[in-house]
Design a protein around this motif. Structure first.
Motif, PDB file in Angstrom:
ATOM      1  N   THR A  63      13.489  27.348  -8.900  1.00 27.81           N
ATOM      2  CA  THR A  63      14.950  27.228  -8.970  1.00 27.81           C
ATOM      3  C   THR A  63      15.499  28.834  -7.918  1.00 27.81           C
ATOM      4  OG1 THR A  63      14.879  26.307 -10.517  1.00 27.81           O
ATOM      5  CG2 THR A  63      16.852  26.947  -9.866  1.00 27.81           C
TER       6      THR A  63
ATOM      7  N   ALA B 160      22.020  24.711  -5.646  1.00 28.07           N
ATOM      8  CA  ALA B 160      20.704  24.909  -5.832  1.00 28.07           C
ATOM      9  C   ALA B 160      19.492  23.947  -5.560  1.00 28.07           C
ATOM     10  CB  ALA B 160      20.464  25.201  -7.602  1.00 28.07           C
TER      11      ALA B 160
ATOM     12  N   LEU C 217      18.631  29.491  -5.042  1.00 29.82           N
ATOM     13  CA  LEU C 217      19.946  29.240  -3.808  1.00 29.82           C
ATOM     14  C   LEU C 217      19.746  28.394  -2.868  1.00 29.82           C
ATOM     15  CD1 LEU C 217      23.360  29.691  -4.220  1.00 29.82           C
ATOM     16  CD2 LEU C 217      22.642  32.032  -2.449  1.00 29.82           C
TER      17      LEU C 217
END
Length: 264
Positions: free
Chosen positions: A250, A222, A252
């Motif tokens: 936030t 992350a 991937l």
């Protein structure tokens, strides 16, 4: 999505290759003959000392994507090492290709049309538009603990949990305030910045030679981004204005790479 699928295929390929290499290595160890020499007093004279120095490494390709760094790995035990890195961030040499990759992975950019400042009067901001935006140098720092699958002193397959903090700094052309249409001021700039914190799990394989080292890895985790960006919209009178907007995202994080280095 094609880039994401390609990265997943590469991850599977590297995982299978590493397992195969480990099996071959174990078979080779089983067939070796160990010779033990004793000293004059009958005590064991073990000449095989574990690696206790340092490995200094870097990426030969990271500068294409906007960073260059040096990492230092230190032996801890036969199964564990500690690694730290320090470097700079700057304008990617990959240019438009890099922007396309960021769009695919939803990293550090893309159109932003959900400003809480302007509401329905928001004008979409393209944070990958470098015709009006320039880079300024930033920095990065990282640390990781690397767990090796065999007791080979930093040689072979490993899993690492990596923490990384980095900054990206920009200057974007200011606009003419309270105009009826969007107009840029070529000689006037507004600062922007992105502070990034990554939590990544790496799976990789490292090979130690007499002096040199080589390594490859793939990782997933992350990225937390705190951004300070120019935000353009229309006020209640329909006139265009610009403000600085701060927000947090936030997403991937998928990454892969190679490292080359040498042992001290």
């Amino acid at each position: 999505m094609q880039i994401k699928n390609l990265l997943l295929l590469l991850l599977m390929f590297c995982f299978i290759s590493s397992l195969s290499a480990q099996k071959k290595k174990k078979k080779k160890k089983e067939s070796n003959i160990e010779i033990i020499e004793f000293g004059e007093d009958g005590e064991l004279d073990d000449n095989s000392t574990p690696l206790s120095g340092y490995v200094i490494k870097t990426s030969p390709t990271s500068y294409l994507f906007g960073s260059q760094f040096v990492e230092i790995e230190k032996y801890a035990t036969d199964y564990l090492s500690i690694q730290a890195g320090l470097g700079l961030t700057f304008k990617p040499l990959a240019g438009e290709l890099y922007a396309n990759i960021l769009d695919e992975l939803d990293e550090d950019g893309g159109d932003d049309c959900d400003s809480e400042i302007w509401g329905q009067g928001d004008i979409c901001d393209d944070y990958n538009d470098f015709s009006i935006r320039t880079y300024k140098p930033g920095f990065l720092i990282s640390g990781s603990a690397r767990l090796f699958f065999d007791d080979d002193s930093m040689d072979g397959g490993y899993f690492a949990m990596k923490l990384r903090y980095s900054t990206a700094k920009y200057q974007v052309q200011d606009i003419i305030q309270n105009a009826g249409s969007l107009e840029r001021l070529e000689g006037t700039f507004v600062p922007e910045s992105v502070k990034r914190f990554d939590i990544i799990g790496h799976y990789g394989y490292q090979t130690l030679y007499s002096k040199l080292t080589a390594e490859y890895f793939l990782g997933i985790g992350a990225r937390i981004r705190n951004e300070s960006r120019q935000d353009i919209g229309r006020n209640e009178f329909g006139l265009i204005q610009g403000q600085i907007r701060k927000f947090k995202k936030t997403g991937l994080r998928i990454e892969g790479g190679i490292r080359i280095g040498f042992q001290l």
